[in-house]
Design an enzyme around this catalytic site. Sequence first.
Site, short mmCIF file in Angstrom:
data_model
loop_
_atom_site.label_atom_id
_atom_site.label_comp_id
_atom_site.label_asym_id
_atom_site.label_seq_id
_atom_site.Cartn_x
_atom_site.Cartn_y
_atom_site.Cartn_z
CE1 TYR A 23 -3.72 -2.33 0.04
CE2 TYR A 23 -2.81 -3.22 2.07
CZ TYR A 23 -3.70 -3.30 1.03
OH TYR A 23 -4.57 -4.35 0.95
CG ASP A 87 -28.13 -4.21 -2.01
OD1 ASP A 87 -27.77 -4.54 -3.16
OD2 ASP A 87 -28.64 -5.01 -1.20
CG HIS A 100 -9.53 -1.00 -4.99
ND1 HIS A 100 -10.05 -1.35 -3.77
CD2 HIS A 100 -10.52 -1.15 -5.89
CE1 HIS A 100 -11.32 -1.73 -3.93
NE2 HIS A 100 -11.62 -1.61 -5.21
#
Length: 146
Positions: A23, A87, A100
């Site tokens: 990361y 949703d 990401h």
Amino acid sequence: MPRILVIHGPNLNLLGKREPEIYGKISLSQINKALKEMAKDRGVEIDIVQSNHEGEIVELIGRAEKKFSGIVINPAGYTHTSVAIRDAIEAVKIPTVEVHLSNIYAREDFRHRSLIAPVVDGQVTGFGFYSYLLGLEAVLYLIKEK
Ligand code: DQA
């Protein structure tokens, strides 16, 4: 003036110390600083939230339509598991971009599937912290095109 909501999902508060080989060494506050600078340059307002809680993220998205013109979201681990976040995004009709830091398609098999990808306008994956800036750029483009 458009107002953008940036959501950082679980464990992203640990950036800098968390698996830096994947990361990067940049901390969340440094990413937020870069986002705020870019927003200022572009003349847009930006709200940034980090949450480790699925329900809180669902609520943030559910309330976003009234206040925000677009969303940039890194759902982190929930990318691969959360029907509820998917949703919520599907229900909210404002431009939304998934981002990401790592390239999720170049990692473990379970990361190759994003439950979120089919309900967002687009995805930016694999550019480290720069994915967020590209995501902000993309959402501003979508708002202008609308
Ligand atoms: C991530 C990728 C996810 O698979 C992982 O669970 C994360 C971070 C990324 O930004 O690369 O927490 O969303």
